[in-house]
Motif scaffolding. Sequence first.
Motif, mmCIF file in Angstrom:
data_model
loop_
_atom_site.group_PDB
_atom_site.id
_atom_site.type_symbol
_atom_site.label_atom_id
_atom_site.label_comp_id
_atom_site.label_asym_id
_atom_site.label_seq_id
_atom_site.Cartn_x
_atom_site.Cartn_y
_atom_site.Cartn_z
ATOM 1 N N ILE A 381 81.857 49.172 19.458
ATOM 2 C CA ILE A 381 80.647 49.419 19.401
ATOM 3 C C ILE A 381 79.867 48.694 18.194
ATOM 4 C CG2 ILE A 381 78.792 50.964 19.732
ATOM 5 C CD1 ILE A 381 80.409 50.873 22.088
ATOM 6 N N ASP A 382 78.849 48.059 18.280
ATOM 7 C CA ASP A 382 78.111 47.280 17.384
ATOM 8 C C ASP A 382 77.294 48.458 16.516
ATOM 9 O OD1 ASP A 382 75.730 45.890 15.859
ATOM 10 O OD2 ASP A 382 77.237 44.065 16.242
ATOM 11 N N PRO A 383 77.251 48.359 15.356
ATOM 12 C CA PRO A 383 76.344 49.266 14.692
ATOM 13 C C PRO A 383 75.072 49.456 14.764
ATOM 14 C CG PRO A 383 78.085 48.130 13.106
ATOM 15 C CD PRO A 383 78.157 47.334 14.342
ATOM 16 N N ASP A 384 74.554 48.218 15.199
ATOM 17 C CA ASP A 384 73.028 47.977 15.628
ATOM 18 C C ASP A 384 72.943 48.910 16.942
ATOM 19 O OD1 ASP A 384 72.091 46.609 13.696
ATOM 20 O OD2 ASP A 384 72.423 44.626 14.422
ATOM 21 N N VAL A 385 74.039 49.072 17.899
ATOM 22 C CA VAL A 385 73.920 49.703 18.895
ATOM 23 C C VAL A 385 73.849 51.005 18.793
ATOM 24 C CG1 VAL A 385 75.212 50.132 21.189
ATOM 25 C CG2 VAL A 385 74.847 47.907 20.283
ATOM 26 N N LEU A 386 74.626 51.669 17.810
ATOM 27 C CA LEU A 386 74.777 52.875 17.561
ATOM 28 C C LEU A 386 73.546 53.728 16.894
ATOM 29 C CD1 LEU A 386 76.520 55.420 17.231
ATOM 30 C CD2 LEU A 386 77.049 54.476 15.101
ATOM 31 N N TRP A 387 72.862 52.724 16.015
ATOM 32 C CA TRP A 387 71.793 53.160 15.376
ATOM 33 C C TRP A 387 70.478 52.956 15.635
ATOM 34 C CZ3 TRP A 387 72.696 56.998 11.899
ATOM 35 C CH2 TRP A 387 73.798 56.957 11.308
ATOM 36 N N SER A 388 70.614 52.182 17.179
ATOM 37 C CA SER A 388 69.103 52.015 17.860
ATOM 38 C C SER A 388 68.636 53.330 18.523
ATOM 39 C CB SER A 388 69.257 50.818 18.700
ATOM 40 O OG SER A 388 69.197 49.629 17.955
ATOM 41 N N CYS A 389 69.512 53.994 18.537
ATOM 42 C CA CYS A 389 69.172 55.318 19.738
ATOM 43 C C CYS A 389 68.056 56.084 19.207
ATOM 44 C CB CYS A 389 70.579 55.927 19.912
ATOM 45 S SG CYS A 389 70.186 57.498 21.093
ATOM 46 N N THR A 390 67.208 56.384 19.721
ATOM 47 C CA THR A 390 66.015 57.398 19.353
ATOM 48 C C THR A 390 66.460 58.870 19.896
ATOM 49 O OG1 THR A 390 64.757 57.347 21.491
ATOM 50 C CG2 THR A 390 64.257 55.574 19.482
ATOM 51 N N ASN A 391 67.615 59.210 20.685
ATOM 52 C CA ASN A 391 67.820 60.552 21.164
ATOM 53 C C ASN A 391 66.782 60.902 21.971
ATOM 54 O OD1 ASN A 391 69.624 62.258 18.569
ATOM 55 N ND2 ASN A 391 69.700 60.178 19.033
ATOM 56 N N CYS A 392 65.983 59.915 22.691
ATOM 57 C CA CYS A 392 64.957 60.479 23.601
ATOM 58 C C CYS A 392 65.171 61.281 24.835
ATOM 59 C CB CYS A 392 64.131 59.356 24.037
ATOM 60 S SG CYS A 392 65.125 58.138 25.051
ATOM 61 N N GLY A 393 66.609 60.960 25.038
ATOM 62 C CA GLY A 393 67.185 61.462 26.499
ATOM 63 C C GLY A 393 66.941 61.114 27.715
ATOM 64 N N ALA A 394 66.303 59.737 27.477
ATOM 65 C CA ALA A 394 65.854 59.314 29.113
ATOM 66 C C ALA A 394 67.163 58.988 29.926
ATOM 67 C CB ALA A 394 64.949 58.076 28.795
ATOM 68 N N CYS A 395 68.300 58.675 28.980
ATOM 69 C CA CYS A 395 69.302 58.065 29.656
ATOM 70 C C CYS A 395 69.870 59.437 30.424
ATOM 71 C CB CYS A 395 70.442 57.368 28.660
ATOM 72 S SG CYS A 395 70.801 58.597 27.102
ATOM 73 N N VAL A 396 70.381 60.528 29.725
ATOM 74 C CA VAL A 396 70.819 61.613 30.079
ATOM 75 C C VAL A 396 69.858 62.233 31.325
ATOM 76 C CG1 VAL A 396 71.573 64.013 29.624
ATOM 77 C CG2 VAL A 396 71.892 62.306 27.814
ATOM 78 N N GLN A 397 68.788 62.184 31.076
ATOM 79 C CA GLN A 397 67.968 62.649 32.088
ATOM 80 C C GLN A 397 67.854 61.830 33.524
ATOM 81 O OE1 GLN A 397 64.660 61.563 33.552
ATOM 82 N NE2 GLN A 397 64.279 63.288 34.715
ATOM 83 N N GLN A 398 68.282 60.816 33.468
ATOM 84 C CA GLN A 398 68.223 59.807 34.545
ATOM 85 C C GLN A 398 69.571 59.617 35.099
ATOM 86 O OE1 GLN A 398 65.934 57.775 36.489
ATOM 87 N NE2 GLN A 398 64.387 58.912 35.323
ATOM 88 N N CYS A 399 70.537 60.008 34.516
ATOM 89 C CA CYS A 399 71.968 59.652 35.029
ATOM 90 C C CYS A 399 72.240 60.490 36.194
ATOM 91 C CB CYS A 399 73.052 60.051 33.877
ATOM 92 S SG CYS A 399 74.919 59.624 34.617
ATOM 93 N N PRO A 400 72.721 60.055 37.170
ATOM 94 C CA PRO A 400 72.864 60.943 38.561
ATOM 95 C C PRO A 400 74.273 61.696 38.319
ATOM 96 C CG PRO A 400 73.122 58.560 38.977
ATOM 97 C CD PRO A 400 72.834 58.601 37.565
ATOM 98 N N VAL A 401 75.126 61.229 37.613
ATOM 99 C CA VAL A 401 76.391 61.949 37.593
ATOM 100 C C VAL A 401 76.690 62.660 36.207
ATOM 101 C CG1 VAL A 401 77.660 60.268 39.143
ATOM 102 C CG2 VAL A 401 77.560 59.917 36.832
ATOM 103 N N ASP A 402 75.540 62.838 35.554
ATOM 104 C CA ASP A 402 75.672 63.833 34.297
ATOM 105 C C ASP A 402 76.669 63.382 33.209
ATOM 106 O OD1 ASP A 402 73.815 66.004 34.721
ATOM 107 O OD2 ASP A 402 75.090 66.504 36.457
ATOM 108 N N ILE A 403 76.447 62.211 32.736
ATOM 109 C CA ILE A 403 77.034 61.640 31.574
ATOM 110 C C ILE A 403 76.184 62.054 30.266
ATOM 111 C CG2 ILE A 403 77.625 59.507 30.383
ATOM 112 C CD1 ILE A 403 78.267 58.287 33.079
ATOM 113 N N GLU A 404 76.777 62.283 29.288
ATOM 114 C CA GLU A 404 76.046 63.123 28.115
ATOM 115 C C GLU A 404 75.965 61.952 26.945
ATOM 116 O OE1 GLU A 404 78.739 66.430 27.599
ATOM 117 O OE2 GLU A 404 78.228 67.176 29.597
ATOM 118 N N HIS A 405 75.412 60.958 27.385
ATOM 119 C CA HIS A 405 75.399 59.665 26.473
ATOM 120 C C HIS A 405 74.845 60.175 25.045
ATOM 121 C CE1 HIS A 405 73.852 58.581 30.449
ATOM 122 N NE2 HIS A 405 74.331 57.494 30.213
#
Length: 793
Positions: A381-405
């Motif tokens: 995982i590239d550091p820029d990938v890790l630190w770009s996250c805003t913790n907004c939760g859109a990924c978790v809210q959208q995931c149909p199989v409950d992945i905890e990104h």
Amino acid sequence: MQVVAIIVSLAITAVAVALAAKAVTQMVRVVRMGGPTRGVRTDNKGARWKNMLVETIGHTRMLQWSWIGVMHWFVFAGFILLSSMVAAAYFQIFDAHAVLPIIGHWVVYQWVADLFSWLTLIGILYLIFVRQRNKPNQLGRQSRFFGSTFWQAYFVEAVILAVVVCGFLLRGLEYALFSIDDPSKATFAHFPGTFWLGEIFSGMSASALETTIYAVAMVKIAISMTWLITISLNITMGVAWHRFTAWVNIWFKRESSGRTALGGLQPIYIKGEPLDLEKMEDLEEEDFNKLGVGAVEDFSWKGILDFTTCTECGRCQSQCPAWNTDKPLSPKLLVMGLREHAYAKSPYVLAGEDGREGLPEEVVKEAERPLIGDESMYGVIDPDVLWSCTNCGACVQQCPVDIEHVDHILDMRRYQVLVESNFPTELNNIFKGLERKGNPWGMSPKNRMDWAKDLDFEVKQVGVDVEDLDEVEWLFWVGCAGAYEDRAKKTTQAVAELLDTAGVSFAVLGDGETCTGDPARRAGNEIVFAQLAMQNAEVFKETKVKKVVSTCAHCFNTLKNEYADFGVELEVVHHTQLLNRLVREGKLTPVAPAESGVAGKTITYHDPCFLGRHNQVYEAPRELLNVIPNAELKEMPRNSERSFCCGAGGARMWMEETLGERINLNRTQEAIDTGADQIAVGCPFCRVMLADGLTAKQADGAAREEVEVLDVAQLLLAGVKRGKDTAEATEPGPDATAADAGMAATATAVLERPEGQGEKLDEPQPGTAAENEAIAEESNVHVDDEGHGHPKA
């Protein structure tokens, strides 16, 4: 033909079953390679079973995208039913006249079989169409399938389509054969959706029909077993394996209540126990390497199950603010990368130290990869990938199989901060400020009450004006931004004035308040967070705090969802919730301007991620905005649970944004494009980001100078001040203006709603598809067929 069909069918089945058994065993071993879960995942089993069945059979999360959800349900239900029809094919290779025992001629089963065969055909054709319409080679990054493994999806779709076609052929052939054997079994009642196909074969002899049934049944079995062999040889094919793993993944989700893995974060666990700062001196050296996740095997087994279950559908990617502003973070690609690495590294991990000699070179090379590292380091995982996250939760809210990104991203951040000391340099200042001064700006605690100096009433301070919180109803949690940031101070003052006007007794902690620790925790510094939380928890216990109102969505979330781990149980509300309650009770009544002919204002509302998605508070701020007189609420295309982030979460407020488009500019432009005069917010972080974005847009001439960003409380206060000496707006007198009367009707409608209706936190009410489309016509956001907004190309 029958002998060939039997030999081929049984041979390929034997191979498929053997490979599938080996694949399942390997998958279980890889998942168990992970460590223990953080927190209990087997509590309240009844609720877990209920939630799992609701989410899977009811497709509740899939139906967030309505038509795609419906069509996927057709395919899902068809897959279960078609499995029984594949089973029937095994009987037919031995006897063309055979049907499933007991239920084979049951009319109800025959109707269900035909109905779902057609629904599955419709569903898979629609999903194929959707995939073709959203191909990355046409849409680039705007395609949610960008980065997905296309041949796997094509293969699975082709298999489903072929099995359905074989099923139709067999149904038609059965009809024609039964017409000869027993015409009473070959009627419309038994073949309601396929009798016409049977008529096509009606001219064939019985022996020809039998031979054809043997052949088609063999082909159907061969296709199904080829699918099973292929996914067994490609154990990371989530687009296929999720049919089996999703049930387990959903059952073991973080919250037994069914809530997604948003809101509070879980603490770091050491040897099965939450991290205790008082016992850190007793930790062994190897325990410090468990402060977060530094290698893929450090994830919990649930984390590796998450990676295994990813379907590569790209819903998370389509909603991610980082991805939508040309940053390298895609939640989908992050999970796919972790999955591929986990399975590639698993032979090395599972072999143990004594069994690693002789392992293939590629396995050893994979094992040596750092989990976090740029391309030169061959990192996963590239550091820029890790630190770009805003913790907004859109990924978790959208995931149909409950992945905890978000949980997984924060676990990797924790290791980088606490073990590697490898994090963006900008975070140094906020860590120092939090440790030394109790706020991320490093301001003096003595200045925490400066915001109250210009108010014309006394704000009670605990320890100065009141001994403890037993003397008042609410603790008003001001927060660091509300105490120090000039724009946020105006929100703090507005809320204090409104509470005073409504006769609500409250007090503040003043210099006894320190940061909740949200910026530290979301940046990965769990130790600083725990220090701050413990300090606040002690103050809460000493001052007998029970009820808290907060203007900051981040403070609200942290106090509400994370402080129970520190021994304090609080009733925490957001200021829009409390103010909405006071309006409904008639204690606050906004009125329109007295001057006639004053033009009405249009307001658009930005949902804070930590208020909306993380805590499901959508209606309270909207109800407040709807009772503000002489104003119209106009939604942005991306609103409520699909709102776009302001860019400040995950400690991003204190980090430079150098990659891609600035998130706050993207969101600000969407707000401007609604034509609104005022952009309403409910969080000081959002206010800073959108105000800065608006200033930049105004400087470029892209926004009108009169547009402003204000907190909902400020907008409400303006109307309430006008109404202090006015009769109750719900009963306008004979001299009231038309605007007053309109406001009164609106307020009455709100106050007369059934009890609790306006306070529902789990039923967001976004704008209708038609409204969103109309707004989108004048904006830079495209709304797709499912009502989801995406930046226009």
